[in-house]
Design an enzyme around this catalytic site. Structure first.
Site, PDB file in Angstrom:
ATOM      1  N   GLY A   1       1.053  -1.116   0.284  1.00  0.00           N
ATOM      2  CA  GLY A   1      -0.150  -0.002  -0.129  1.00  0.00           C
ATOM      3  C   GLY A   1       0.747   1.217   0.060  1.00  0.00           C
ATOM      4  O   GLY A   1       2.089   1.080   0.236  1.00  0.00           O
TER       5      GLY A   1
ATOM      6  N   CYS B   1       5.069  -6.152   1.733  1.00  0.00           N
ATOM      7  CA  CYS B   1       5.575  -4.457   2.055  1.00  0.00           C
ATOM      8  C   CYS B   1       4.905  -4.106   3.001  1.00  0.00           C
ATOM      9  O   CYS B   1       5.179  -4.288   4.291  1.00  0.00           O
ATOM     10  CB  CYS B   1       5.247  -4.090   0.481  1.00  0.00           C
ATOM     11  SG  CYS B   1       6.298  -2.438   0.458  1.00  0.00           S
ATOM     12  N   TYR B   2       3.813  -3.209   2.663  1.00  0.00           N
ATOM     13  CA  TYR B   2       3.124  -2.594   3.750  1.00  0.00           C
ATOM     14  C   TYR B   2       2.397  -3.607   4.453  1.00  0.00           C
ATOM     15  O   TYR B   2       2.198  -3.417   5.700  1.00  0.00           O
ATOM     16  CB  TYR B   2       1.971  -1.568   3.249  1.00  0.00           C
ATOM     17  CG  TYR B   2       1.239  -0.882   4.026  1.00  0.00           C
ATOM     18  CD1 TYR B   2       1.455   0.179   4.863  1.00  0.00           C
ATOM     19  CD2 TYR B   2      -0.147  -1.344   4.390  1.00  0.00           C
ATOM     20  CE1 TYR B   2       0.381   0.679   5.731  1.00  0.00           C
ATOM     21  CE2 TYR B   2      -0.991  -0.946   5.435  1.00  0.00           C
ATOM     22  CZ  TYR B   2      -0.572   0.180   6.120  1.00  0.00           C
ATOM     23  OH  TYR B   2      -1.313   0.770   6.956  1.00  0.00           O
TER      24      TYR B   2
ATOM     25  N   HIS C   1       8.329  -7.373  -3.133  1.00  0.00           N
ATOM     26  CA  HIS C   1       7.213  -7.906  -3.772  1.00  0.00           C
ATOM     27  C   HIS C   1       7.419  -9.035  -4.615  1.00  0.00           C
ATOM     28  O   HIS C   1       7.813  -9.137  -5.955  1.00  0.00           O
ATOM     29  CB  HIS C   1       6.753  -6.465  -4.819  1.00  0.00           C
ATOM     30  CG  HIS C   1       6.138  -5.570  -4.095  1.00  0.00           C
ATOM     31  ND1 HIS C   1       4.850  -5.294  -3.724  1.00  0.00           N
ATOM     32  CD2 HIS C   1       6.826  -4.275  -3.810  1.00  0.00           C
ATOM     33  CE1 HIS C   1       4.726  -4.132  -3.211  1.00  0.00           C
ATOM     34  NE2 HIS C   1       5.713  -3.372  -3.186  1.00  0.00           N
TER      35      HIS C   1
ATOM     36  N   GLU D   1       5.046 -10.787  -6.056  1.00  0.00           N
ATOM     37  CA  GLU D   1       4.199 -10.924  -7.211  1.00  0.00           C
ATOM     38  C   GLU D   1       4.977 -10.467  -8.542  1.00  0.00           C
ATOM     39  O   GLU D   1       4.292 -10.678  -9.498  1.00  0.00           O
ATOM     40  CB  GLU D   1       2.914 -10.229  -6.823  1.00  0.00           C
ATOM     41  CG  GLU D   1       3.027  -8.713  -6.681  1.00  0.00           C
ATOM     42  CD  GLU D   1       3.373  -8.247  -5.365  1.00  0.00           C
ATOM     43  OE1 GLU D   1       2.973  -7.104  -5.122  1.00  0.00           O
ATOM     44  OE2 GLU D   1       4.014  -9.025  -4.639  1.00  0.00           O
TER      45      GLU D   1
ATOM     46  N   ASP E   1     -10.292  -9.771 -25.856  1.00  0.00           N
ATOM     47  CA  ASP E   1     -11.235  -9.702 -24.831  1.00  0.00           C
ATOM     48  C   ASP E   1     -12.725  -9.931 -25.478  1.00  0.00           C
ATOM     49  O   ASP E   1     -13.305 -10.982 -24.770  1.00  0.00           O
ATOM     50  CB  ASP E   1     -11.120  -8.465 -23.975  1.00  0.00           C
ATOM     51  CG  ASP E   1      -9.783  -7.858 -23.697  1.00  0.00           C
ATOM     52  OD1 ASP E   1      -9.051  -8.965 -23.819  1.00  0.00           O
ATOM     53  OD2 ASP E   1      -9.661  -6.846 -23.342  1.00  0.00           O
TER      54      ASP E   1
ATOM     55  N   LYS F   1      -5.218 -10.842 -19.343  1.00  0.00           N
ATOM     56  CA  LYS F   1      -5.460 -10.864 -21.229  1.00  0.00           C
ATOM     57  C   LYS F   1      -4.749 -12.267 -21.525  1.00  0.00           C
ATOM     58  O   LYS F   1      -5.438 -13.002 -22.161  1.00  0.00           O
ATOM     59  CB  LYS F   1      -4.874  -9.711 -21.880  1.00  0.00           C
ATOM     60  CG  LYS F   1      -5.100  -9.933 -23.247  1.00  0.00           C
ATOM     61  CD  LYS F   1      -4.465  -8.661 -24.016  1.00  0.00           C
ATOM     62  CE  LYS F   1      -5.305  -7.529 -23.637  1.00  0.00           C
ATOM     63  NZ  LYS F   1      -6.702  -7.430 -24.139  1.00  0.00           N
TER      64      LYS F   1
END
Length: 576
Positions: free
Chosen positions: A118, A145-146, A232, A234, A290, A432
């Site tokens: 965050g 992180c946060y 992070h 991710e 999409d 996507k």
């Protein structure tokens, strides 16, 4: 060069990326929300649980400890990416606001909880803090992180601003390679983005990793199964980040890898049939990945009761309208009608230069044109869209959490009152590349699936400044040459996007011994896995030279070409 760059970026996520996993399709019911289209309820499985702060009901099975990881959103732009990485481990993940109550968590029965990053510091006034009771549920927790700072703060540690901030790549040294860091090297590159640090360790925790600038880069309370990482995992820039999250989801939380592609498609078709019954569905078909995959999925579920409307807004690439009509009306034999509305759009865009205003005008006019056409189809009760995760995260605070708004998307918001339909968004929380894999399972041709992303507002946001017919023609011609040369070089499927941007400046040049004062074209090529983060593509100089030479010599009104070497973040992929 590009091949090496792409391989380097994607090798870290290669195994996970080949095993994309998705949650069941979400057939959305209308819910009040400001904007252009209405977002709504999850059409999941089982009974409903009302989650405060979202204005929606989440359907969950009444069962103990199901294979679910929930991600508490504290405002990170990577929150959706965390959920995505968990799904890559074939585990169902769901994002909830940090304000979720302990009772709501108990009702959902997750096997693990992740606290996102965050933008705030835990010592800031009004900093988002979750209910302390979630740490007493006996459910494993991972703070990122946060999220790690929140854990430290709640358990009596001290967090304060660090003397040396860390933004970007850093060398991580693992001090304990058990559980969370199992089967990982003792040092690796991680992605940092913080200006705070833990000065006093929280009670009951131990340090399990550090960097040169951060004495505490990861913590663990193994008896409570509570972990925290300052970096992070991710993002693709963190080596073995997917493995860290997989260790948490599979090993620490005990989730089984049960979410597979065939289950997603089967569930999506079943839920669409249950929702639509014998009704009709209308869909705005753009020709992009999409909406195209959404159209095929819906057509498979309800057949000719799907009505596709293609709005030619005059902001499309060269020959785009004719290609879309040929693909879907001729090849797929779908109910499809085309509306030529170029004049309407350009009239409303006259004199407008602000990018956000352009997006809203284009979205609003699309709805006007689409609504008028849709209302002419009798007895249509449902509207389908190919909305994706990135559309949502960059448009609104996702599901009531505090994530910041980046830009508006024309297909995210609320339904107009004149269009009294229920909304179906099967891909609202997918990326996507995940949608492309669904398309492959539905036997869609590669020419459609491998198309690079194209923004909803079209060339309107690739023309910086006012949008006019003359400027559109210049950009179309320049863009066509960019794509042609990228394809000739065999790079089209290796980069995430490659396109031209028309800048709002003119420069002096010399052509044929005469002075010129003409437009500047910027070339934008990026590599990415999911569009959430991206690096500028290292296109060979020879290819860039050919593109520049062709544009300057063949496109009237251009005398200079430049190349964009910005990554996302801090820049976005599109210029507006």
């Amino acid at each position: 060069m590009v091949k090496k760059q792409v391989k380097k970026e994607q090798k870290k996520q290669a195994v996970a990326a080949k095993k994309q996993v998705m949650k069941p399709a979400q057939v959305m019911k209308p819910a009040k929300r400001k904007g252009l289209f209405r977002s709504g309820h999850h059409a999941g499985l089982g009974s409903k649980v009302k989650v405060k702060g979202f204005g929606l009901s989440v359907r969950v099975k009444k069962q103990k400890s199901k294979d679910l990881i929930i991600v508490l959103d504290f405002g990170s732009q990577y929150t959706q990416l965390i959920a995505r990485r968990i799904r890559e481990a074939k585990v169902y993940s769901k994002i909830v606001p940090y304000t979720i109550t302990v009772d709501e968590i108990k009702e959902m029965q997750p096997k693990g909880i992740i606290l996102s990053g965050g933008p705030m510091s835990v010592y800031d006034q009004g900093a988002p803090i979750p209910q302390k009771g979630l740490f007493e549920l006996g459910i494993p927790v991972l703070g990122i992180c946060y999220g790690m700072q929140v854990i430290s703060h709640i358990f009596g540690g001290k967090v304060q601003g660090s003397k040396e901030r860390e933004f970007g790549r850093a060398e991580l040294f693992v001090d304990s390679n058990l559980d969370l860091f199992a089967n990982l090297p003792t040092n690796m590159t991680c992605w940092m983005s913080h200006s705070d640090e833990i000065k006093v360790m929280p009670k009951g925790f131990m340090k399990i990793a550090h960097t040169l600038n951060a004495e505490v880069a990861a913590i663990a309370n193994r008896s409570k199964k509570i972990y925290g990482v300052q970096f992070h995992p991710e993002v693709i820039h963190t080596q073995r980040g997917a493995q860290i999250l997989s260790n948490f989801a599979n090993s620490i939380c005990g989730c089984l890898p049960r979410w597979t592609m065939d289950k997603f498609i089967d569930n999506a078709i079943r839920l669409i049939k249950e929702q639509v019954k014998d009704g009709k569905v209308v869909l705005g078909l753009s020709g992009g990945v999409d909406s195209s995959v959404a159209a095929i999925l819906l057509h498979k579920a309800i057949g000719n009761r799907l009505y596709c409307i293609f709005v030619d807004n005059g902001l499309l690439r060269k020959d785009e309208a004719s290609k879309v009509q040929k693909t879907f009306k001729t090849n797929f034999n779908m109910n499809m009608s085309t509306v030529n509305a170029e004049t309407n759009f350009l009239k409303r865009l006259k004199g407008v230069t602000d990018p956000e205003e352009k997006r809203k005008i284009i979205g609003d006019e699309f709805i006007n044109v689409f609504t008028e056409k849709a209302n002419k189809i009798k007895n249509v009760k449902f509207l389908a869209q190919g909305t994706l995760y990135p559309d949502v995260i960059e448009s609104i605070s996702p599901k009531g959490g505090p994530s910041a708004v980046i830009k508006s998307h024309h297909n995210v918001g609320g339904l107009p009152k004149s269009l009294k339909m229920e909304l179906i968004e099967p891909f609202r929380e997918l990326f996507k590349d995940e949608v492309r894999i669904i398309g492959k399972h539905l036997a869609m041709p590669d020419t459609v699936l491998n198309r690079q992303p194209f923004p909803g507002p079209g060339l309107g946001i690739r023309i910086l400044g006012e949008v006019t017919r003359e400027r559109l023609e210049i950009l179309r011609e320049a863009d066509e040459r960019v794509v042609e040369e990228i394809k000739k070089a065999g790079l089209y499927n290796q980069v995430w996007q490659s396109f031209a941007v028309l800048l709002p400046v003119k420069t002096v040049g010399v052509m044929g011994d005469q002075r010129t004062y003409e437009n500047v074209i910027a070339i934008r090529c990026v590599t990415s896995i999911d569009g959430m983060t991206a690096d500028w593509a290292q296109i060979p100089y020879e290819v860039l030279g050919k593109i520049s030479n062709r544009i300057i010599n063949e496109v009237k009104g251009v005398n200079r070409v430049v190349y964009d070497i910005s990554s996302k973040p801090p820049a976005t992929i599109e210029w507006e």
